[in-house]
Structure formats: C-alpha cells, structure tokens
Design an enzyme around this catalytic site. Sequence first.
Site, PDB file in Angstrom:
ATOM      1  N   CYS A   3       0.831  -1.200   0.000  1.00 35.37           N
ATOM      2  CA  CYS A   3       0.000   0.000   0.000  1.00 35.37           C
ATOM      3  C   CYS A   3       0.864   1.248   0.000  1.00 35.37           C
ATOM      4  O   CYS A   3       2.058   1.189   0.219  1.00 35.37           O
ATOM      5  CB  CYS A   3      -0.895   0.025   1.227  1.00 35.37           C
ATOM      6  SG  CYS A   3      -2.064  -1.291   1.198  1.00 35.37           S
ATOM      7  N   THR A   4       0.205   2.313  -0.191  1.00 38.41           N
ATOM      8  CA  THR A   4       0.898   3.586  -0.182  1.00 38.41           C
ATOM      9  C   THR A   4       1.113   3.988   1.265  1.00 38.41           C
ATOM     10  O   THR A   4       0.347   4.750   1.825  1.00 38.41           O
ATOM     11  CB  THR A   4       0.065   4.655  -0.892  1.00 38.41           C
ATOM     12  OG1 THR A   4      -0.512   4.059  -2.032  1.00 38.41           O
ATOM     13  CG2 THR A   4       0.895   5.819  -1.279  1.00 38.41           C
TER      14      THR A   4
END
Lengths: 250, 713
Positions: B575-576
């Site tokens: 994920c970011t």
Amino acid sequence: MGFGSKCEKRDEFHIAASTFADQWNKFNSSFPQFTWVPRPNPPWLHPTSQVTRSLFPSFLSQAEGYLSVENVVILPCTTSEDCCNEGDDEEGKEMLSCSDKDVFIDDDDDDSTTLVQNHDYASHHYDFHVVYNASYQVPVLYFRACYSDGQVLLLYDVEKSLPGSSAKLLTESKWTFITQDDHPYLNRPWYTLHPCGTSERMKMLFNNEPVVGQGGGVAVAEYLVSWFSVVGQVFGLQVPFEMLVSVGQS
Amino acid sequence: MEDADSEKGQKNLIFAPFQSAVDEGFWHKLSSLKLNKLGIDESPIPITGFYAPCSHHQVPSRLTLLAESLPSEEDQEQSSSVPSATLNQGNRNRCPVPGILYNTNTLEGFQALDKKSLINTEAKKIWDDIHTGKVEESSSLLLRFIVISFAELKKWSFCYWFAFPGLVLDPPARVVSLRPASQCLSSEQAESLSAACNEWRNTSLTTGVSFFLVCIALNSHVTIRHLADLEACKNDGHKVLFGFYDPSNLPSNPGWPLRNYLAYICIRWGLEKVHFLCYRETRGFVDLGLSLIGEALISVSPEWKTRECMPKVVGWEHNKGGAKPNVISLAKAMDPTSLAISAADLNLKLMRWRALPSLNLSILSASRCLLLGAGTLGCQVARMLMAWGVRKITMLDSGKVSMSNPLRQSLYTLDDSLNGGEFKAIAAVRSLKRIFPAVEAEGIVMAIPMPGHPVPIQEEHSVLEDCGRLCDLIECHDVIFLLTDTRESRWLPTLLCSSANKITIAAALGFESFVVMRHGTGPLSVIQDLKAENLNMHNHSETNRTGRQRLGCYFCNDVVAPIDSTANRTLDQQCTVTRPGLAPIASSLAVELLVGILHHPMGIYADADFANSATDSSSENSLGILPHQIRGSLSQFSQMTLVGHASSSCTACSRTVVLEYQKRGLDFVLQAINHPMYLEDLTGLTELKNLAGSFNLDWDVETDDDEDDCVEI
C-alpha cells in the site's frame, strides 16, 4: 501617515471620506456627487437593543460603509464601429432572431410627434466605490461599468475604451492593475484596482513630507486626495485643482 | 417672458422618447425572485422605476430599473399594491415611477403578449387618473410604464421591452416657442427660479415629485408649488409655468413626460396655451442653459377630452434596430462559471504583474497534461496544475475509490467510495470540474501493462489494445506525469515518452522520502537536436554542446529490469504507506518543475541546474533554477537537487531499447512484459551485473549514504 489601530483607522477613513466628498462636491462642478453610503443594518439586528449594542457595535457604526459616486458618464474614445458591438452576444442574437417576427410590427411608427433618434449607446456609465480595506489598511477603488442600456462592460471592453494614457498606465504601473473581487458590501463581483501596491506607492508620495497630524483626520483626508489623484487617472478623473492646493497648503 | 415670435413658423411639438436602462442588480433580483418565490406564476408584478432630470448635456437620463425596483422576496400577498414607491423617497436621483412587469415563462409567451392591449390598459389607468384628479395627489402616475420580459435563466439572458404609454393629442400640440430658460428670464427671475428649484430638489418631501408649478410673481419672485395649487396660483395673478423633470438633453425636444402632462393640463385645466419648463440640471443644480422654457398650443376637440373616449396611445420603446425587444446577456457577469474563469485568470495575471513578468499564461493553459495515476500524487498534481492555469488535464487510472482513499487523495469524498466505489479517473474528473468548471478534463479507466505481470494468451489482445491506446494518449499530450504507485507501471509510459520525446515528469514516494524528476530527452531526438544545433550555432563553444549528456529517466539508475514489485510483499509494503505530507510536497514540486520546463527557452532540452548555480541561472529565468531531480526527506526536513545522466543500459530510455521498440512495436512490448529478463539482456544489464563492483552511479552532487533507493513503494 499616522494611523492608529484598525478600528480607529476605519473611523478615520470615514471622516476623511466625508471631507473628501464635501470638497469634491464643492469644487468639481461638472461631476456627479460623492456620497457616503453607510452599510445597511442587517435585518436580524435590532438597532436600539442593548444586546446589539454590546455585541455588534460595528454594525451600528456609521464608519461601516463606503464612499460612492455613481453614474459617471464617460464617453469612450473608440470608433463608432466598436460601439455598436455591445450586447450582441451570440446567444442574444439567437434569441432576438427567434423573436424578430411579424409579431412585433407595431403601428407606433406613424406617430409624427415622437422623435426618431439615434440611440446614444456609446456612453459608458461607471459606478465608483471607495472602500476601506482593513487587511491592507488602505482605500481601495471598486468599480463597474455598463452601457447606457444596462449591459455590463467586461474588463476587456473597459480597458479598450479607456483613454490611451490609462492603457499605458495599466500596463506599466505595477500598482494600478485591475482585478476582480467581491464587493465587500454588495457581495457581487466588481472590478477593483488591487490594493497590494498602494501602501508602498503612497509612502513614496509622502516621502518628502514631514509627518503631519499623526493619526489626525486632516492628514488622512490629504492621503485620500493624493490617492485618488493617482487612481483617478486611470479613468481620466481629475481631482479639482483647488483640492490639491488645499492638500499642499496644510 | 416674451411671446414675440408666436404667430408664424409653428411646428408640431416633437417629444424625445423615454429611454430605459436596467441595472444588473434588477436581473439578479428577478432571477432570484423567479426561482425562489414566483415559480411559474406569470401574474403581473408591480415595480418601481427611477429617473432623474437630465444632468449631462450629451446624455439623456434614463428610466432605470434597479434591484429595489422589485418587491422583496419576503413581501407576502402585496402584489396588488405598488411595493416600494416610497422606498427611495427623498433620493434626488431616484424619483420613483410606478410600473408593471409582465414576465413570461417562455419566449413564445413573450411573443404572444398582446402589446397593443397592454399599453392601452395602462394608458387607460393614466387617462382615468387624470380625469379623477388622482394625478394631483401623485403626479408620477402620469409616467406609468410597462415592461414585458422573458428571463432565460439558464443562459443568463433576458429579453425585454419597455413601453411608456403616451397619450396622443389630436391634432398635435404646436410649438409657439422653445428656448433655453436662460434666454427667457430676467436675471432676477433666473436667480429666484434657481433658488426655488434648488430648494425643491433639496427637500426630501419634494425632490421626488417630478411635476410641479413654477409661479412667477410680478416682482420676479419665483415659488414652486404642487399641481393641486394651480387655482391658488392663478388667483394670485402669478404667471404659471408647468414644470417637470425632463430626462431629455436635446435643445429642441422636450422629453416624454411632457406628453401626458399636456393631456392632463388640457383636460383638468382646459388650457389651450401652455407655458412649460423642462427642468434639467448640472450636478444637482438647475442649469438654465440646458433647461428649456416653451409655449405650446393645444387645440383638441371637446370630444377628445371626454373620459369615455380614449385617445390613441404610443410608447413601445425603440431599441437597437427599431421596434424590437431588447436582449441583454449577462452570462459573463452572472454565470458562476464565467465568473470563476475570469477570477482565476485575473489572479494569475496578478502574479505575472506583481512578481513574474515573464510568466507565460498561454503556454500553461494550452499545455495538455496526461496524469498516469489518480491517487495521492495524481489528485494533488491535478489541483496544482489547475492552480497554475493549466486547463487541459487527462486522468488515467484503473482503480476505484476505496473507503480509505478520500483522506489522502484530495479529489475524492466518502460518497465516491460508496457502493463499491466510483472509478478514480471518473470521480477525479468530476471533482476537477466542480472545483473549476472551465477545466477540460477527461477520465480514462485503463490499466497500464507492466513488465513482470505476464499476460495470459486470451488477454493478449486486450493488453495490446491498451498499449496502443496508451501510445495514442501520450502522442496527443504535451506533458506526461508518472504518478502510479509501482515502479513497473512506469516502464511502458517511460519508453513511449522517450520514443515520442515528450516532457515527462515522475514523482515517487517512499515512507518519508520522495523523488521528483524530469526525464531527459528521448535518445533519438537528441541526436537530431544536436545536429541541428551544430549547424546553427557555430559561434558557440562546441565543447559544451558536444560534451552534453542526456538527462536520465526514472529507470536509468537501476541495474534491474522492472518486475512485479508487489509479489511477495506484506500489506504495508504494497500500500501507499507514506507520511501524509509527502505526497502534496512531491506533487507540488512536480508541477513547479513542469512550469520551469515550460518557461525555459530550451524546454525539454534544458540542462540541469544545481542549487549552487542559482546565481547564474536565476538572472535569465525569473522562476529560478531548473534542476533534473529533487530528492527530499521528511525525517531530515531536507531536500536536494541532483543530476543523473542517461544510462546507455537503461531498460526504458536507452537508444537500444527505443530503437528496438520503434522497429518491432507491440511485439517488443509484449515480449518485455512477459519476460523481464529480456530487457536486461537486450540492454547489457546482465553483462553489467556480472561485472559487479565496477558499477558507479553518476551523481554530480555529493550525497551521503542515505541515497538509498527511495522511489519504490
């Protein structure tokens, strides 16, 4: 120029503006009059109630308002060709052509006692408001313009129709450029000469002068006259000589 | 007062028609009244017009409608009474005049109005008011007017037509004399008249009364009195002038109000010889040079005067081009979209005027930007582009808005994530248009084919289609932003941009560090460019030119070909996961970098500047230096500019790769996607890795060992 706290300054502006209006009206005989327009009380405030007085003193202050001169007629220096373009929006044309039918043929034409005249759509009507800007602590000129039938002049048209010297002033001077902003009292977009360079410019103007009347109404009145003598140039509005003289003397 | 030349040369009295003006505020108010209160109700609305005596020798005064002309929205059930006739009493420039507005719901309705019957109905009221004597109580009733209108609210245009009903005297009134007042009065009379007029005009009770009697006593003393006082004046033996505020500025034509005034005088007072004063002023004082004093003869038949027999009526305003309705378009002044456009433009111009005279707004607004990725970076880059005046934005993303997105991805709200989520590209564009309706934004839902994500045979066709589509998109944009969250998704766009030699800007985030860079020119175009320069620039020092290296791309410093970077990763790695402040910082720098490139005389070919070289460069470019890449770290709150030159072994922008792509096209792309090692073999990276140890990064600026790869997520 000597200014006190913001609130005082607003009061000072009100006093100076009133003085300015009086002098202008006295000396400038060929011009519509300047008037002070107080901000209308909001309908939810009861002007005499104690609560209102203590909570919202500024709403009741006469100092809340602006200096206004309206319906200044400026005959633009454009060719007649340019002048007939106003209001001819594409949509407008479309709508007109729909309605341009026999329905509108009218027998008024045969009245011999009605003057048939060429319409003077060429005249431009300007409203000018001078509003005190608390952030910049300077007066700001708001304006709008329309053709004689009420069609609004767009900025492009304004710039095009101003005297040649103004166009030059607008492009060269860094502090008299026109931008668009909501009128602080009318809440509609008006054109305005942006205030961010005003203070600097005014310092230059008063650089050589001894500081007179710190915070006094007279000093601010002079300030307003000097200020208007510069911004007025954009529209070819000249401050009456007598007013400038009175500034020079005091 | 002299009646010398009364006998011969008598002409008909010709009246200058009333002219109308409608303030913008009136249309604002009408629109709001229509939307909020009236709905489809077409009942006539009582309105108040305002006028003043002519005050400019070149311009007539006009009957004006203002916002105050309409009843207020709060008024309940008052439609039968004239709303605000008393509102402006006491304002010398706003003498109230009662009018009636017929606003129709459709253009057809507007056209279908029976204008003849409307004007006759209104004239009948005037006629009756004259006969009943109501005019003496309220003289402005003589000036009743009609407005018919159709408001096209969606287009902010208004079709309207005024009528000022005028009773036609039959036969017409004859002019005996008509001259400037100053020529008709003795100096004592003139002085006394001026004083009396000014008092009348400055008294709030009388200033709005536009019809009055001027009584001149034998001793030249002038008084001004109400119409009702006529008998008294006559009994006093005074000479009486019928005065009225004249909107006309013309020297030989009195204004329209005199029309019904004469009818009134003729009927109520039975006079056949009327002396009148056309009151005009200059700056609030009577101007006797502009004002006219005249004498007219009325010789109508006795039947004409009877109440039952209505005279002929004229008065529909002649607008531009004759007897036609007037059309006014206030779109540019009232339509929020137009207003937003002009406000935004002026704001940018302001920046140019104040700080950046060299700012080229047309380059910015004309640049077509393609944003690959509509996540934290994409949202923020799009916003910053709009703030700089970029107007053509394409957002490409294959994902949907998820519940966690709106907090960091500034174009979305929770609504976008409901019901499975809207496609980001679609939601982002909708949001951009809400922020600034004039933006030309387009959303494209599409995945970018990536190396290391092998394509099953059955999907090959659609992946190749996507490749072709991406190629076309890049071809028809000027600037491409690489803002996706994986390294491998940037490979194909980088290759395509190198091949097409487009301005390419990449931004990428680590947890607390970022890189923002502009790609160098494509390998093939540089050669052409250098040739051209060598031909044209003999007098320049060649060493600099020939020794110049291409700037690197996002992949130039890598020794591995892009592969699936999300495989075998934990969730926090997929994920970011970055510090939230990072994306806005990197996005903003990416856009500022673009603005720098667009303003650089060399554009995409510009060499890299360093922070140290600021003194040289800033003098030629007011925007400051134009670096190649900016790396920053939030943990240190530091930022530095670096240069990385293009690598001849780069898997995305090297000459070998681009030539191979240009030769084999999508076949090559497919092979690279399915077999990432193919790229390493092709570019010699495999060989390079075998020689590990001799490898050297080409940093021009000293960096310490925090220069680890911060670009991957």
